[in-house]
Design a protein around this motif. Sequence first.
Motif, PDB file in Angstrom:
ATOM      1  N   CYS A 203      -4.553   0.982  -9.019  1.00  0.00           N
ATOM      2  CA  CYS A 203      -4.234  -0.244  -8.264  1.00  0.00           C
ATOM      3  C   CYS A 203      -2.873  -0.182  -7.590  1.00  0.00           C
ATOM      4  O   CYS A 203      -2.516  -1.084  -6.830  1.00  0.00           O
ATOM      5  CB  CYS A 203      -4.286  -1.448  -9.194  1.00  0.00           C
ATOM      6  SG  CYS A 203      -3.098  -1.320 -10.566  1.00  0.00           S
ATOM      7  N   GLY A 204      -2.082   0.861  -7.852  1.00  0.00           N
ATOM      8  CA  GLY A 204      -0.755   0.927  -7.256  1.00  0.00           C
ATOM      9  C   GLY A 204       0.034  -0.321  -7.610  1.00  0.00           C
ATOM     10  O   GLY A 204      -0.035  -0.828  -8.741  1.00  0.00           O
TER      11      GLY A 204
ATOM     12  N   GLN B 202       0.810  -1.227   0.000  1.00  0.00           N
ATOM     13  CA  GLN B 202       0.000   0.000   0.000  1.00  0.00           C
ATOM     14  C   GLN B 202       0.845   1.280   0.000  1.00  0.00           C
ATOM     15  O   GLN B 202       1.929   1.326   0.589  1.00  0.00           O
ATOM     16  CB  GLN B 202      -0.857   0.105   1.279  1.00  0.00           C
ATOM     17  CG  GLN B 202      -1.735  -1.028   1.617  1.00  0.00           C
ATOM     18  CD  GLN B 202      -1.057  -1.978   2.594  1.00  0.00           C
ATOM     19  OE1 GLN B 202       0.095  -2.321   2.438  1.00  0.00           O
ATOM     20  NE2 GLN B 202      -1.796  -2.406   3.590  1.00  0.00           N
TER      21      GLN B 202
ATOM     22  N   ALA C 248       0.828   5.275 -13.115  1.00  0.00           N
ATOM     23  CA  ALA C 248       2.280   5.152 -12.909  1.00  0.00           C
ATOM     24  C   ALA C 248       2.801   3.853 -13.524  1.00  0.00           C
ATOM     25  O   ALA C 248       2.405   2.757 -13.108  1.00  0.00           O
ATOM     26  CB  ALA C 248       2.594   5.199 -11.416  1.00  0.00           C
TER      27      ALA C 248
HETATM   28  C1  LIG Z   1      -2.736   6.801  -2.594  1.00  0.00           C
HETATM   29  S1  LIG Z   1      -2.252   5.831  -3.999  1.00  0.00           S
HETATM   30  C2  LIG Z   1      -3.318   4.459  -3.767  1.00  0.00           C
HETATM   31  C3  LIG Z   1      -2.815   3.248  -4.472  1.00  0.00           C
HETATM   32  C4  LIG Z   1      -3.533   1.963  -4.062  1.00  0.00           C
HETATM   33  N1  LIG Z   1      -4.954   2.051  -4.410  1.00  0.00           N
HETATM   34  C5  LIG Z   1      -3.356   1.714  -2.580  1.00  0.00           C
HETATM   35  O1  LIG Z   1      -4.333   1.662  -1.839  1.00  0.00           O
HETATM   36  O2  LIG Z   1      -2.184   1.586  -2.159  1.00  0.00           O
HETATM   37  C6  LIG Z   1      -2.978   6.698  -5.372  1.00  0.00           C
HETATM   38  C7  LIG Z   1      -2.712   6.033  -6.706  1.00  0.00           C
HETATM   39  O3  LIG Z   1      -3.402   6.774  -7.716  1.00  0.00           O
HETATM   40  C8  LIG Z   1      -2.627   6.716  -8.898  1.00  0.00           C
HETATM   41  N2  LIG Z   1      -3.099   7.801  -9.767  1.00  0.00           N
HETATM   42  C9  LIG Z   1      -3.027   9.126  -9.555  1.00  0.00           C
HETATM   43  N3  LIG Z   1      -3.582   9.801 -10.565  1.00  0.00           N
HETATM   44  C10 LIG Z   1      -4.033   8.883 -11.444  1.00  0.00           C
HETATM   45  C11 LIG Z   1      -4.732   8.957 -12.694  1.00  0.00           C
HETATM   46  N4  LIG Z   1      -5.068  10.137 -13.221  1.00  0.00           N
HETATM   47  N5  LIG Z   1      -5.055   7.810 -13.311  1.00  0.00           N
HETATM   48  C12 LIG Z   1      -4.720   6.609 -12.784  1.00  0.00           C
HETATM   49  N6  LIG Z   1      -4.066   6.474 -11.616  1.00  0.00           N
HETATM   50  C13 LIG Z   1      -3.731   7.595 -10.945  1.00  0.00           C
HETATM   51  C14 LIG Z   1      -1.201   6.863  -8.394  1.00  0.00           C
HETATM   52  O4  LIG Z   1      -0.247   6.443  -9.360  1.00  0.00           O
HETATM   53  C15 LIG Z   1      -1.251   5.987  -7.145  1.00  0.00           C
HETATM   54  O5  LIG Z   1      -0.903   4.663  -7.453  1.00  0.00           O
END
Ligand SMILES: C[S@@+](CC[C@H](N)C(=O)[O-])C[C@H]1O[C@@H](n2cnc3c(N)ncnc32)[C@H](O)[C@@H]1O
Length: 268
Positions: free
Chosen positions: A63-64, A34, A86
């Motif tokens: 999905c990170g 996470q 990413a």
């Molecule tokens: C706080 S992290 C959460 C990741 C995962 N869901 C977790 O719980 O660990 C936010 C995620 O949103 C992704 N993200 C941000 N902007 C995005 C976009 N426009 N489209 C797709 N993913 C995006 C980032 O790369 C990151 O992986």
Amino acid sequence: MTAPVNLYDSHYGHDQDAVYRAVRAETYDEDLGQTSWLTAAELDRFTAQLHLGPDSHLLEVACGSGGVSVRIAQRLGSRVTGLDRAATAIAAAQDRAHRAGVAARTTFQSADANAELPFTEGTFNALFCNDAINHFRNRPAVLAEWHRVLRPGGRCVFTDPIVLTGPLSDAEMRARSSIGDFLFVPPGFNEATLQRAGFEVLDAEDTTSAVASIASRWLAARQRHRPALLEFEGESTYLELQAFLTVVARLAGEGRLSRLAFHARKPG
Ligand SMILES: C[S@@+](CC[C@H](N)C(=O)[O-])C[C@H]1O[C@@H](n2cnc3c(N)ncnc32)[C@H](O)[C@@H]1O
């Protein structure tokens, strides 16, 4: 304009390095890779709301590094498609799925959740998005897309950790949003936007207290592992991330910024 603080790439690029694994082990009940406020216990509750089984196809938006998708594919036998902007996250997720032996049931692809999703109407039975919707600029358009790609009767669960429930100074807003694009929304905005997109809202749960405790543990774990983290992140990113986690813990602890989990259904 200053560049965003590099939370995500700095983590996804080193997802399986010992120091990041140690920090997650000291922060969460289970290491799911996470970069968020999600515990495995909470994920199990969300998963139950999504009504998943071996015949389901789940879309995980943002999905990170894929820990959630892989866990669901492993435990429930569901097919899972994960997307994230990413490229480092997608590479880490594909690697994780191979190591876990679920590569045949999982697909990870790089995509921007702000854009039209690369799936036809009604592709998925369920959709999950944890702690990321705050990064997407146009929430009505994003929720309309989620509604389009879900089948009738499909379930949607997402968390929004950026619901403004008290006063924030401009400095606090800047610190909290230092990691990238951010949308601060008022209470009730998500429920109204879900309804306008065609969803039936089943539940909205306040999970703010988890943010305060996870941010505090994450901050303390990173402090304990400071020498090793400095090697990966350099001093300025290390300090910026510590400042970010400090403000997250304070705003959640004082209830000024809330995290809500929404459970909705596409009628039919
Ligand atoms: C706080 S992290 C959460 C990741 C995962 N869901 C977790 O719980 O660990 C936010 C995620 O949103 C992704 N993200 C941000 N902007 C995005 C976009 N426009 N489209 C797709 N993913 C995006 C980032 O790369 C990151 O992986």
